[in-house]
Motif scaffolding. Sequence first.
Motif, PDB file in Angstrom:
ATOM      1  N   LYS A   1      -1.241   9.249  -9.402  1.00 16.61           N
ATOM      2  CA  LYS A   1      -0.338   8.550  -8.500  1.00 16.61           C
ATOM      3  C   LYS A   1       0.812   7.932  -9.286  1.00 16.61           C
ATOM      4  O   LYS A   1       0.585   7.201 -10.256  1.00 16.61           O
ATOM      5  CB  LYS A   1      -1.103   7.447  -7.747  1.00 16.61           C
TER       6      LYS A   1
ATOM      7  N   ASP B   1       0.808  -1.224   0.000  1.00 19.31           N
ATOM      8  CA  ASP B   1       0.000   0.000   0.000  1.00 19.31           C
ATOM      9  C   ASP B   1       0.838   1.270   0.000  1.00 19.31           C
ATOM     10  O   ASP B   1       0.299   2.370  -0.081  1.00 19.31           O
ATOM     11  CB  ASP B   1      -0.922   0.025   1.225  1.00 19.31           C
ATOM     12  N   SER B   2       2.146   1.127   0.133  1.00 21.96           N
ATOM     13  CA  SER B   2       3.010   2.297   0.241  1.00 21.96           C
ATOM     14  C   SER B   2       4.322   2.039  -0.485  1.00 21.96           C
ATOM     15  O   SER B   2       4.775   0.895  -0.590  1.00 21.96           O
ATOM     16  CB  SER B   2       3.285   2.615   1.722  1.00 21.96           C
TER      17      SER B   2
ATOM     18  N   ASP C   1       2.978  10.504   1.964  1.00 26.95           N
ATOM     19  CA  ASP C   1       1.723   9.765   1.806  1.00 26.95           C
ATOM     20  C   ASP C   1       1.248   9.200   3.147  1.00 26.95           C
ATOM     21  O   ASP C   1       0.060   9.250   3.475  1.00 26.95           O
ATOM     22  CB  ASP C   1       1.890   8.626   0.798  1.00 26.95           C
TER      23      ASP C   1
ATOM     24  N   THR D   1      -0.004  12.010   5.513  1.00 30.00           N
ATOM     25  CA  THR D   1      -1.250  12.676   5.125  1.00 30.00           C
ATOM     26  C   THR D   1      -2.397  11.703   4.876  1.00 30.00           C
ATOM     27  O   THR D   1      -3.494  12.132   4.496  1.00 30.00           O
ATOM     28  CB  THR D   1      -1.023  13.511   3.849  1.00 30.00           C
ATOM     29  N   ASN D   2      -2.158  10.415   5.090  1.00 36.76           N
ATOM     30  CA  ASN D   2      -3.199   9.408   4.849  1.00 36.76           C
ATOM     31  C   ASN D   2      -4.122   9.313   6.063  1.00 36.76           C
ATOM     32  O   ASN D   2      -3.774   8.719   7.080  1.00 36.76           O
ATOM     33  CB  ASN D   2      -2.557   8.047   4.561  1.00 36.76           C
TER      34      ASN D   2
ATOM     35  N   GLU E   1      -6.944   7.720   6.255  1.00 37.93           N
ATOM     36  CA  GLU E   1      -7.590   6.426   6.371  1.00 37.93           C
ATOM     37  C   GLU E   1      -6.692   5.391   7.037  1.00 37.93           C
ATOM     38  O   GLU E   1      -7.159   4.342   7.466  1.00 37.93           O
ATOM     39  CB  GLU E   1      -7.995   5.926   4.981  1.00 37.93           C
ATOM     40  N   LEU E   2      -5.401   5.675   7.110  1.00 41.54           N
ATOM     41  CA  LEU E   2      -4.456   4.697   7.632  1.00 41.54           C
ATOM     42  C   LEU E   2      -4.646   4.448   9.120  1.00 41.54           C
ATOM     43  O   LEU E   2      -4.494   3.328   9.610  1.00 41.54           O
ATOM     44  CB  LEU E   2      -3.021   5.167   7.353  1.00 41.54           C
TER      45      LEU E   2
ATOM     46  N   LYS F   1       2.157  15.160  -4.695  1.00 41.80           N
ATOM     47  CA  LYS F   1       1.107  14.901  -3.702  1.00 41.80           C
ATOM     48  C   LYS F   1      -0.176  15.644  -4.066  1.00 41.80           C
ATOM     49  O   LYS F   1      -1.292  15.111  -3.877  1.00 41.80           O
ATOM     50  CB  LYS F   1       1.593  15.334  -2.310  1.00 41.80           C
TER      51      LYS F   1
END
Length: 499
Positions: free
Chosen positions: A411, A249-250, A300, A303-304, A306-307, A406
């Motif tokens: 992406k 995911d990263s 990422d 600033t994510n 949802e993580l 960003k």
Amino acid sequence: MNSSIDLSGLKRVYVKPRIVAFIPAHNEEHSIRDCLEGLADQELPPNIELDIFVIADNCTDKTEEVAFTAGHELNLRVTVLRTEGNKQRKVGALNTAWKSIYGDVMDLYDQQLTPFQEKYRQGVKAILGMDADSRMAPNALINLWAGLMSARNIGGVMAKYTMRMPLKKSSINRDDPHYEVKMKSGKYGGPIQRWWTHQQKQDMAAWLLNLQYHGGSTYVLGGQATLFRPEALQKIVDENNLDGPWQNDSDVEDMLLTWQLQKLKWKTLISPDSRCFVDAMRSYHTYRQQRNKWRGGTVDLLTNKELEIKTRHFGMLWRSQIKTFIDLFIRVLFFVLMTVAISTDQFTWSWFWIIPIVLASILNIILALKTPMSRPIDVISAGLVVSTEIYLWVNFITFIQVWIDKLSPYKKDGWAQQYQAESGKTKSKLWQGMSLFILFMTALVLGAIHYQDWLTSATVQDATATYLQVGWIILTYLTIFASSVMVYKIWTLRSRHTA
């Protein structure tokens, strides 16, 4: 799968405690033997065995054969796993090795582990994650083990990384029949490659010293050489419903894994005594692409929303972003104010501007002296500030690029861009950028000369005087802040910690 050990055909037997090493290798035929030689040099803890899993990931070269042969010649227990069509790159390779021991929860047939595999899994007390182009110094592994076993709540311990300085390219005779092979090995380089390597060494040394001064906890357990506690990795798998500890995911899977460990209350530390030598990026282009991936992945994660993972270093990482912005803003503001002041004949020199330069020189010299295996030329160039300033501007460009990306709706694949740069499939735009900058500066100077009478007129001076005054005041306060930060860094470097 080519293997020197068979995990499936044995009966229920006693299995010694062991460390297993996972080494993802994509077309690493020139470096994998050196990596394995480093492991052959290691002293193991009493009654502990070492098994090595080399994952030949989508290889089109002789990585698999070289690894298998080296394992036999070095008397190492090496298992070579082969992946084909793996689209998750390093993450997929690492999880392939994980599944070979702990089973694949996505297996449609739900195959049960044999009695020996169950015993073997129970015997794994630590997992060493390594890059195929890294080499551990002697005693590195036993020091990592000591750190991991020093407390029950330690989930991972990372070695201290040092970039390997390439040997002088001039030391090879061009008539040497093996000249091209030696150059491809990555062990040799010219002055520019050696300069890049030292700058990265000093940068890494500064990072390690800072983390150690603040307690030795790290927000990223680097994949070059980290020893993990298996139950900590298994906890990540169970808590997040994964089929392996590493996630795609990263672009910074190592950092994401570290944050997940910290979320589950595991400590992630730097070993003060373990050393690992790693390859540096040897050119502007490859360095930029690597740092774009690293810094872009970090932004990422920061600033994510949802993580829902917050490292204990979250504030420090944001402060680092802000500090980089301030350093860039100071330089841009100084350039603008100098240009306007000189063009309008309103510039007055102040010795105050010498202070940050002197502090930067002192800080750079101390860092160069604390950088492992630094050369006298490195210390001298650090004191002159110019080399460090050039390197800093490259990082400013990366910083700007990362935040532009960003804000972009598209992406980018950081891994793909880095691999293409390293394999020579993409080219640098450095010379085009430098040419545009030279043209801009030339136009600026010629324009100032051409319009000198108008720029130095009372009308223009009166119109710009207030803005210049406010600008110099803002710059002064920002310079005081930046100088205070450098004084603090110099103060922290007095500690006994080494890089």
